[in-house]
Design a protein around this motif. Structure first.
Motif, PDB file in Angstrom:
ATOM      1  N   MET A 157       0.880  -1.258  -0.013  1.00  0.00           N
ATOM      2  CA  MET A 157      -0.149   0.174   0.052  1.00  0.00           C
ATOM      3  C   MET A 157       0.874   1.339   0.003  1.00  0.00           C
ATOM      4  SD  MET A 157      -2.959  -0.480  -0.451  1.00  0.00           S
ATOM      5  CE  MET A 157      -4.447  -1.546  -0.409  1.00  0.00           C
ATOM      6  N   SER A 158       2.239   0.855   0.329  1.00  0.00           N
ATOM      7  CA  SER A 158       3.068   2.456   0.265  1.00  0.00           C
ATOM      8  C   SER A 158       3.207   2.934  -0.931  1.00  0.00           C
ATOM      9  CB  SER A 158       4.485   1.821   0.911  1.00  0.00           C
ATOM     10  OG  SER A 158       4.979   0.910  -0.041  1.00  0.00           O
ATOM     11  N   GLU A 159       2.648   2.189  -2.100  1.00  0.00           N
ATOM     12  CA  GLU A 159       2.749   2.900  -3.452  1.00  0.00           C
ATOM     13  C   GLU A 159       1.729   3.779  -3.700  1.00  0.00           C
ATOM     14  OE1 GLU A 159       3.805   0.208  -6.640  1.00  0.00           O
ATOM     15  OE2 GLU A 159       5.731  -0.646  -5.349  1.00  0.00           O
ATOM     16  N   LEU A 160       0.600   3.815  -3.230  1.00  0.00           N
ATOM     17  CA  LEU A 160      -0.172   4.701  -3.329  1.00  0.00           C
ATOM     18  C   LEU A 160       0.173   6.150  -3.125  1.00  0.00           C
ATOM     19  CD1 LEU A 160      -3.458   3.194  -1.598  1.00  0.00           C
ATOM     20  CD2 LEU A 160      -3.164   3.430  -3.861  1.00  0.00           C
ATOM     21  N   PRO A 161      -0.286   6.809  -3.928  1.00  0.00           N
ATOM     22  CA  PRO A 161      -0.075   8.295  -4.091  1.00  0.00           C
ATOM     23  C   PRO A 161      -0.923   8.978  -2.839  1.00  0.00           C
ATOM     24  CG  PRO A 161      -1.532   7.955  -5.872  1.00  0.00           C
ATOM     25  CD  PRO A 161      -1.029   6.620  -5.240  1.00  0.00           C
ATOM     26  N   THR A 162      -0.110  10.109  -2.280  1.00  0.00           N
ATOM     27  CA  THR A 162      -1.179  10.833  -1.173  1.00  0.00           C
ATOM     28  C   THR A 162      -1.966  11.468  -1.578  1.00  0.00           C
ATOM     29  OG1 THR A 162       0.524  12.474  -1.212  1.00  0.00           O
ATOM     30  CG2 THR A 162       1.183  10.760   0.213  1.00  0.00           C
ATOM     31  N   CYS A 163      -3.075  12.216  -1.156  1.00  0.00           N
ATOM     32  CA  CYS A 163      -3.914  13.021  -1.719  1.00  0.00           C
ATOM     33  C   CYS A 163      -3.346  14.263  -2.521  1.00  0.00           C
ATOM     34  CB  CYS A 163      -4.901  13.654  -0.523  1.00  0.00           C
ATOM     35  SG  CYS A 163      -5.987  12.360   0.127  1.00  0.00           S
ATOM     36  N   ARG A 164      -2.203  14.796  -1.806  1.00  0.00           N
ATOM     37  CA  ARG A 164      -1.554  15.920  -2.518  1.00  0.00           C
ATOM     38  C   ARG A 164      -1.007  15.465  -3.685  1.00  0.00           C
ATOM     39  NH1 ARG A 164       3.625  18.940  -0.538  1.00  0.00           N
ATOM     40  NH2 ARG A 164       3.313  19.762  -2.695  1.00  0.00           N
TER      41      ARG A 164
ATOM     42  N   PHE B  22      -3.119   6.226  -9.308  1.00  0.00           N
ATOM     43  CA  PHE B  22      -4.209   7.279  -9.171  1.00  0.00           C
ATOM     44  C   PHE B  22      -5.452   6.782  -8.769  1.00  0.00           C
ATOM     45  CE2 PHE B  22      -6.837  10.375 -10.412  1.00  0.00           C
ATOM     46  CZ  PHE B  22      -6.190  11.703 -10.297  1.00  0.00           C
ATOM     47  N   GLU B  23      -6.051   5.804  -9.545  1.00  0.00           N
ATOM     48  CA  GLU B  23      -7.126   5.148  -9.725  1.00  0.00           C
ATOM     49  C   GLU B  23      -7.391   4.469  -8.427  1.00  0.00           C
ATOM     50  OE1 GLU B  23      -7.299   3.327 -13.394  1.00  0.00           O
ATOM     51  OE2 GLU B  23      -7.784   5.161 -14.502  1.00  0.00           O
ATOM     52  N   ARG B  24      -6.438   3.642  -7.890  1.00  0.00           N
ATOM     53  CA  ARG B  24      -6.712   3.014  -6.645  1.00  0.00           C
ATOM     54  C   ARG B  24      -6.889   3.874  -5.417  1.00  0.00           C
ATOM     55  NH1 ARG B  24      -2.161  -0.553  -5.049  1.00  0.00           N
ATOM     56  NH2 ARG B  24      -0.892   0.751  -6.650  1.00  0.00           N
ATOM     57  N   HIS B  25      -6.121   5.071  -5.646  1.00  0.00           N
ATOM     58  CA  HIS B  25      -6.258   5.983  -4.466  1.00  0.00           C
ATOM     59  C   HIS B  25      -7.648   6.518  -4.454  1.00  0.00           C
ATOM     60  CE1 HIS B  25      -4.740   9.272  -2.023  1.00  0.00           C
ATOM     61  NE2 HIS B  25      -6.073  10.082  -2.251  1.00  0.00           N
ATOM     62  N   LEU B  26      -8.198   6.698  -5.717  1.00  0.00           N
ATOM     63  CA  LEU B  26      -9.480   7.372  -5.931  1.00  0.00           C
ATOM     64  C   LEU B  26     -10.624   6.216  -5.290  1.00  0.00           C
ATOM     65  CD1 LEU B  26     -10.179   9.090  -9.368  1.00  0.00           C
ATOM     66  CD2 LEU B  26      -9.942  10.061  -7.299  1.00  0.00           C
ATOM     67  N   SER B  27     -10.339   5.276  -5.647  1.00  0.00           N
ATOM     68  CA  SER B  27     -11.251   4.145  -5.050  1.00  0.00           C
ATOM     69  C   SER B  27     -11.352   3.995  -3.634  1.00  0.00           C
ATOM     70  CB  SER B  27     -11.010   2.622  -5.854  1.00  0.00           C
ATOM     71  OG  SER B  27      -9.876   2.174  -5.335  1.00  0.00           O
ATOM     72  N   LEU B  28     -10.313   4.631  -2.949  1.00  0.00           N
ATOM     73  CA  LEU B  28     -10.249   4.114  -1.468  1.00  0.00           C
ATOM     74  C   LEU B  28     -10.436   5.510  -0.857  1.00  0.00           C
ATOM     75  CD1 LEU B  28      -6.959   2.288  -1.298  1.00  0.00           C
ATOM     76  CD2 LEU B  28      -9.202   1.516  -0.942  1.00  0.00           C
ATOM     77  N   CYS B  29     -10.613   6.787  -1.646  1.00  0.00           N
ATOM     78  CA  CYS B  29     -10.509   8.031  -0.870  1.00  0.00           C
ATOM     79  C   CYS B  29     -11.873   8.857  -1.496  1.00  0.00           C
ATOM     80  CB  CYS B  29      -9.333   8.669  -1.219  1.00  0.00           C
ATOM     81  SG  CYS B  29      -9.059  10.263  -0.446  1.00  0.00           S
ATOM     82  N   PRO B  30     -12.854   8.923  -0.931  1.00  0.00           N
ATOM     83  CA  PRO B  30     -14.137   9.561  -1.288  1.00  0.00           C
ATOM     84  C   PRO B  30     -13.848  11.065  -1.408  1.00  0.00           C
ATOM     85  CG  PRO B  30     -14.319   7.987   0.596  1.00  0.00           C
ATOM     86  CD  PRO B  30     -13.047   8.081   0.418  1.00  0.00           C
ATOM     87  N   SER B  31     -12.960  11.562  -0.649  1.00  0.00           N
ATOM     88  CA  SER B  31     -12.879  13.282  -0.693  1.00  0.00           C
ATOM     89  C   SER B  31     -12.264  13.549  -1.968  1.00  0.00           C
ATOM     90  CB  SER B  31     -12.047  13.698   0.413  1.00  0.00           C
ATOM     91  OG  SER B  31     -10.869  13.311   0.582  1.00  0.00           O
ATOM     92  N   CYS B  32     -11.225  12.648  -2.360  1.00  0.00           N
ATOM     93  CA  CYS B  32     -10.529  12.730  -3.735  1.00  0.00           C
ATOM     94  C   CYS B  32     -11.413  12.529  -4.977  1.00  0.00           C
ATOM     95  CB  CYS B  32      -9.276  11.877  -3.878  1.00  0.00           C
ATOM     96  SG  CYS B  32      -7.829  12.488  -3.071  1.00  0.00           S
TER      97      CYS B  32
END
Ligand SMILES: [Zn+2]
Length: 81
Positions: A1-8, A30-40
């Protein structure tokens, strides 16, 4: 999971992502982060809507540039004698 980009990072990639210029590895992160982060997701949605609106506004305002003579005439009027 460390490869997920931060919100910034996601915000920084957004322009490239939207333009389809993000490399595939980053795009999938990017898409993985989006699927996990509603605010993004909300952020990206509003970004897309803004881009669409700008595009429409631009289409409506797609007038040809004013003729050179007109610009010169206006400049001549404004120029102090
Ligand atoms: Zn996020």
């Amino acid at each position: 999971m460390s490869e997920l980009p931060t919100c910034r990072e996601l915000y920084e990639f957004l322009g490239d992502y939207h333009a389809g210029e993000l490399d595939p590895l980053r795009a999938s992160a990017f898409e993985r982060h989006l699927s996990l982060c509603p605010s993004c997701r909300v952020y990206v949605d509003s970004y897309r809507r803004t881009v669409e609106l700008e595009k429409e506004a631009f289409d409506d305002a797609a007038l040809p540039p004013p003729p050179e003579e007109l610009v010169e005439a206006i400049l001549a009027i404004r120029r102090p004698a």
